[in-house]
Design an enzyme around this catalytic site. Structure first.
Site, PDB file in Angstrom:
ATOM      1  N   LYS A  59     -11.842 -11.622  -6.112  1.00  0.00           N
ATOM      2  CA  LYS A  59     -12.844 -10.548  -6.117  1.00  0.00           C
ATOM      3  C   LYS A  59     -12.239  -9.232  -6.587  1.00  0.00           C
ATOM      4  O   LYS A  59     -12.940  -8.380  -7.109  1.00  0.00           O
ATOM      5  CB  LYS A  59     -13.550 -10.421  -4.762  1.00  0.00           C
ATOM      6  CG  LYS A  59     -12.668 -10.100  -3.594  1.00  0.00           C
ATOM      7  CD  LYS A  59     -13.504 -10.037  -2.329  1.00  0.00           C
ATOM      8  CE  LYS A  59     -12.629 -10.018  -1.098  1.00  0.00           C
ATOM      9  NZ  LYS A  59     -11.891 -11.267  -0.852  1.00  0.00           N
TER      10      LYS A  59
ATOM     11  N   LYS B 166      -6.527 -15.697 -12.566  1.00  0.00           N
ATOM     12  CA  LYS B 166      -6.867 -16.261 -11.247  1.00  0.00           C
ATOM     13  C   LYS B 166      -8.193 -15.663 -10.753  1.00  0.00           C
ATOM     14  O   LYS B 166      -8.383 -14.444 -10.834  1.00  0.00           O
ATOM     15  CB  LYS B 166      -5.731 -15.912 -10.266  1.00  0.00           C
ATOM     16  CG  LYS B 166      -5.983 -16.431  -8.877  1.00  0.00           C
ATOM     17  CD  LYS B 166      -5.074 -15.811  -7.832  1.00  0.00           C
ATOM     18  CE  LYS B 166      -5.639 -16.119  -6.478  1.00  0.00           C
ATOM     19  NZ  LYS B 166      -5.330 -15.228  -5.419  1.00  0.00           N
TER      20      LYS B 166
ATOM     21  N   LYS C  82       0.837  -1.196   0.000  1.00  0.00           N
ATOM     22  CA  LYS C  82       0.000   0.000   0.000  1.00  0.00           C
ATOM     23  C   LYS C  82       0.878   1.254   0.000  1.00  0.00           C
ATOM     24  O   LYS C  82       0.631   2.218  -0.712  1.00  0.00           O
ATOM     25  CB  LYS C  82      -0.911  -0.031   1.231  1.00  0.00           C
ATOM     26  CG  LYS C  82      -2.112   0.838   1.063  1.00  0.00           C
ATOM     27  CD  LYS C  82      -3.284   0.428   1.925  1.00  0.00           C
ATOM     28  CE  LYS C  82      -4.452   1.330   1.573  1.00  0.00           C
ATOM     29  NZ  LYS C  82      -5.664   1.013   2.258  1.00  0.00           N
TER      30      LYS C  82
HETATM   31  P1  ADP Z   1      -9.746 -12.831  -3.202  1.00  0.00           P
HETATM   32  O1  ADP Z   1      -8.530 -13.007  -4.083  1.00  0.00           O
HETATM   33  O2  ADP Z   1     -11.007 -13.077  -3.930  1.00  0.00           O
HETATM   34  O3  ADP Z   1      -9.730 -11.484  -2.475  1.00  0.00           O
HETATM   35  P2  ADP Z   1      -8.993 -13.867  -0.626  1.00  0.00           P
HETATM   36  O4  ADP Z   1      -7.657 -13.207  -0.746  1.00  0.00           O
HETATM   37  O5  ADP Z   1      -9.982 -13.325   0.346  1.00  0.00           O
HETATM   38  O6  ADP Z   1      -9.656 -13.952  -2.098  1.00  0.00           O
HETATM   39  O7  ADP Z   1      -8.750 -15.429  -0.377  1.00  0.00           O
HETATM   40  C1  ADP Z   1      -9.170 -16.204   0.722  1.00  0.00           C
HETATM   41  C2  ADP Z   1      -8.547 -17.582   0.574  1.00  0.00           C
HETATM   42  O8  ADP Z   1      -8.950 -18.208  -0.658  1.00  0.00           O
HETATM   43  C3  ADP Z   1      -7.020 -17.516   0.532  1.00  0.00           C
HETATM   44  O9  ADP Z   1      -6.487 -18.647   1.203  1.00  0.00           O
HETATM   45  C4  ADP Z   1      -6.726 -17.568  -0.945  1.00  0.00           C
HETATM   46  O10 ADP Z   1      -5.425 -17.994  -1.242  1.00  0.00           O
HETATM   47  C5  ADP Z   1      -7.807 -18.536  -1.459  1.00  0.00           C
HETATM   48  N1  ADP Z   1      -8.091 -18.255  -2.869  1.00  0.00           N
HETATM   49  C6  ADP Z   1      -8.633 -17.121  -3.355  1.00  0.00           C
HETATM   50  N2  ADP Z   1      -8.755 -17.175  -4.697  1.00  0.00           N
HETATM   51  C7  ADP Z   1      -8.261 -18.375  -5.088  1.00  0.00           C
HETATM   52  C8  ADP Z   1      -8.096 -19.039  -6.361  1.00  0.00           C
HETATM   53  N3  ADP Z   1      -8.469 -18.453  -7.488  1.00  0.00           N
HETATM   54  N4  ADP Z   1      -7.549 -20.287  -6.384  1.00  0.00           N
HETATM   55  C9  ADP Z   1      -7.170 -20.883  -5.226  1.00  0.00           C
HETATM   56  N5  ADP Z   1      -7.291 -20.320  -4.002  1.00  0.00           N
HETATM   57  C10 ADP Z   1      -7.828 -19.085  -3.914  1.00  0.00           C
END
Ligand code: ADP
Ligand code: TRP
Length: 323
Positions: free
Chosen positions: A192, A189, A110
């Site tokens: 969100k 990938k 950040k």
């Molecule tokens: P986002 O990328 O949607 O913000 P988060 O960072 O909140 O998701 O991820 C929460 C958990 O889900 C973490 O352990 C993250 O590594 C896993 N995760 C998120 N997206 C994926 C993905 N596309 N493939 C595998 N694991 C994922």
């Protein structure tokens, strides 16, 4: 062995969250003891709307229970229902060097982007350390991106134990298997932040729509295609049985099909996979009292453990609780 992990309610859960994290947490609930919590205090660093945070935290609880997190096996609670953790966080902050936190990626990234960070984001890893140490956790399953925070937790615990006596159990990270990153609707990938997610409990109509909009290449129908590098096939593989997956792979290699057919099969397979959980979720939603009871019981058990660990830390620091 005590397993513990937290999950932030910063958005509705998507397929990536499920296959990369939630499913593995649920599998681990059969360890000796398992603690899972909805990390709403951490989410405060990004979700600034009161109603949104309340709703996302509630949805996270319903989702986890519907997906198979069993309160008879795992203690499920909301982070802010255990105020002892925030108190422990302060004690740990007095022993955490600034330099350790300056190196942590969320804050560093950040700052590098020239954005202003608040001290909540800066001290985020200390709260996470308190979350873990408050329950004498042995194993902390987390995604790769959280590995650094577990190292920070271990550093703080080691320093504390060295200066104040053996108060904390040293936890170990168990890095989740995220080798097969779940692709999003654009083939990148699923995340969100990229606006390419498919949520677990998307309305069936909406689910179909999103699946039909998954981007594909424009090669002619009769051309054979390699399944392993195709994100639509990768998504289908998450849900299909081995036989169905192999059959689909053959179809790819033979060619002569339209991506629309694959999308229809994907929609059917995903609905069959999450259908039973969707029904359980609807039942839970109709009985909010029961869910409140589960979270209340979870918080009571978590508080019992956290207050005994907090007391150990307070005594070691000369705070002499209770006079
Ligand atoms: P986002 O990328 O949607 O913000 P988060 O960072 O909140 O998701 O991820 C929460 C958990 O889900 C973490 O352990 C993250 O590594 C896993 N995760 C998120 N997206 C994926 C993905 N596309 N493939 C595998 N694991 C994922
Ligand atoms: N920071 C973690 C994440 O974003 C969530 C979390 C908060 C956590 N406290 C924790 C994970 C304690 C494991 C242990 O994924």
């Amino acid at each position: 062995m005590r397993v513990l992990s937290g999950i932030q309610p910063t958005g509705r859960f998507h397929w990536g969250n499920y296959f990369g994290a939630i499913r593995q947490y649920i599998d681990l609930q059969h360890e000796d003891e398992a603690y899972y919590f909805i990390a709403n205090l951490h989410a405060l660093t990004t979700v600034r709307d009161r109603q949104e945070l309340e709703q996302l935290s509630w949805d996270a609880a319903l989702d986890l229970l519907a997906l198979g997190l069993d309160p008879n096996h795992a203690i499920l609670f909301v982070q802010s229902d255990v105020p002892e953790v925030s108190e422990l966080c302060w004690l740990l902050m007095t022993m955490t060097p600034m330099g350790l936190l300056e190196r942590c990626h969320a804050y560093k990234e950040k700052k590098e982007k020239g954005l202003t960070a608040d001290s909540g984001l800066f001290t985020y890893p200390v709260l996470m350390a308190a979350d873990i140490l408050a329950y004498d956790a042995d194993i902390v399953p987390v995604g790769e991106d959280q590995g650094q925070h577990i190292e920070v937790c271990r550093d703080i615990a080691q320093k504390f134990n060295h200066h104040r006596g053996e108060v904390f159990v040293l936890p170990k990270a168990k890095i989740l298997d995220q080798s097969a990153k779940v692709p999003g609707t654009d083939g990148e990938k699923m995340s969100k932040s990229y606006n390419n997610t498919i949520e677990l409990f998307e309305e069936p109509k909406q689910l179909k729509k999103k699946i039909m909009r998954i981007q594909t290449d424009s090669r002619p129908m009769d051309e054979p295609k390699e399944p392993q590098t195709d994100h639509l096939f990768q998504l289908y593989s998450l849900f299909a049985s081995v036989d169905d997956r192999d059959e689909m792979a053959d179809l790819y290699r033979r060619g002569g099909f339209g991506y629309g057919e694959v999308k229809k099969s994907l929609a059917a397979a995903a609905e069959a996979y999450f259908g039973p959980a969707r029904e359980r979720r609807a039942e839970l939603q109709a009985q909010p009292e029961q869910v409140r009871q589960i979270l209340g019981d979870g918080a009571a058990m978590a508080r019992k453990k956290a207050s005994s660990v907090l007391k150990r830390a307070q005594e070691a620091m000369g705070l002499c609780p209770g006079g």
